[in-house]
Scaffold this motif. Sequence first.
Motif, PDB file in Angstrom:
ATOM      1  N   ARG A 181       0.835  -1.211   0.000  1.00 37.66           N
ATOM      2  CA  ARG A 181       0.000   0.000   0.000  1.00 37.66           C
ATOM      3  C   ARG A 181       0.866   1.256   0.000  1.00 37.66           C
ATOM      4  N   ASP A 182       1.926   1.258   0.807  1.00 36.93           N
ATOM      5  CA  ASP A 182       2.821   2.417   0.864  1.00 36.93           C
ATOM      6  C   ASP A 182       3.468   2.685  -0.487  1.00 36.93           C
ATOM      7  N   LYS A 183       3.942   1.640  -1.147  1.00 36.31           N
ATOM      8  CA  LYS A 183       4.590   1.806  -2.451  1.00 36.31           C
ATOM      9  C   LYS A 183       3.590   2.259  -3.510  1.00 36.31           C
ATOM     10  N   THR A 241       3.057   5.921  -2.955  1.00 33.53           N
ATOM     11  CA  THR A 241       4.222   6.664  -3.442  1.00 33.53           C
ATOM     12  C   THR A 241       4.176   6.778  -4.956  1.00 33.53           C
ATOM     13  N   LEU A 242       3.844   5.689  -5.636  1.00 32.61           N
ATOM     14  CA  LEU A 242       3.741   5.694  -7.087  1.00 32.61           C
ATOM     15  C   LEU A 242       2.616   6.617  -7.551  1.00 32.61           C
ATOM     16  N   GLU A 261       0.946  11.592 -10.152  1.00 33.49           N
ATOM     17  CA  GLU A 261       0.184  12.832 -10.041  1.00 33.49           C
ATOM     18  C   GLU A 261       1.094  14.037 -10.265  1.00 33.49           C
ATOM     19  N   ARG A 262       2.274  14.013  -9.665  1.00 35.57           N
ATOM     20  CA  ARG A 262       3.244  15.095  -9.795  1.00 35.57           C
ATOM     21  C   ARG A 262       3.685  15.241 -11.248  1.00 35.57           C
ATOM     22  N   VAL A 263       3.995  14.129 -11.902  1.00 36.08           N
ATOM     23  CA  VAL A 263       4.405  14.169 -13.306  1.00 36.08           C
ATOM     24  C   VAL A 263       3.279  14.720 -14.166  1.00 36.08           C
TER      25      VAL A 263
END
Length: 90
Positions: A69-71, A74-75, A80-82
């Motif tokens: 879930r954490d990974k 993060t992905l 979203e940032r990209v």
Amino acid sequence: MYSMADATQKYSITMPRDIAEAARARGGSSGLSSYVTAAVARQLERDNLAEIIAVAEAEHGPVSDEEIRDKRETLRQAQERVHREGRTTQ
């Protein structure tokens, strides 16, 4: 990945007609061979990744649901940032 410049060989394969026709339709102007080649290349990548995961888990133990879930989060944030940055540079 593969390129059309790579050496090719003709093969005969057997598959259900409905799958072949759906793949042919999806292949469009690139054709059935190109579509099937891309599908097999993706499967090989998945098989290789599964082998890497199996070796890592044998050495370090299984990955917990929480770590997964954490990974994934993060992905998701990175994607979203990209996406945001891509919109602002256009």
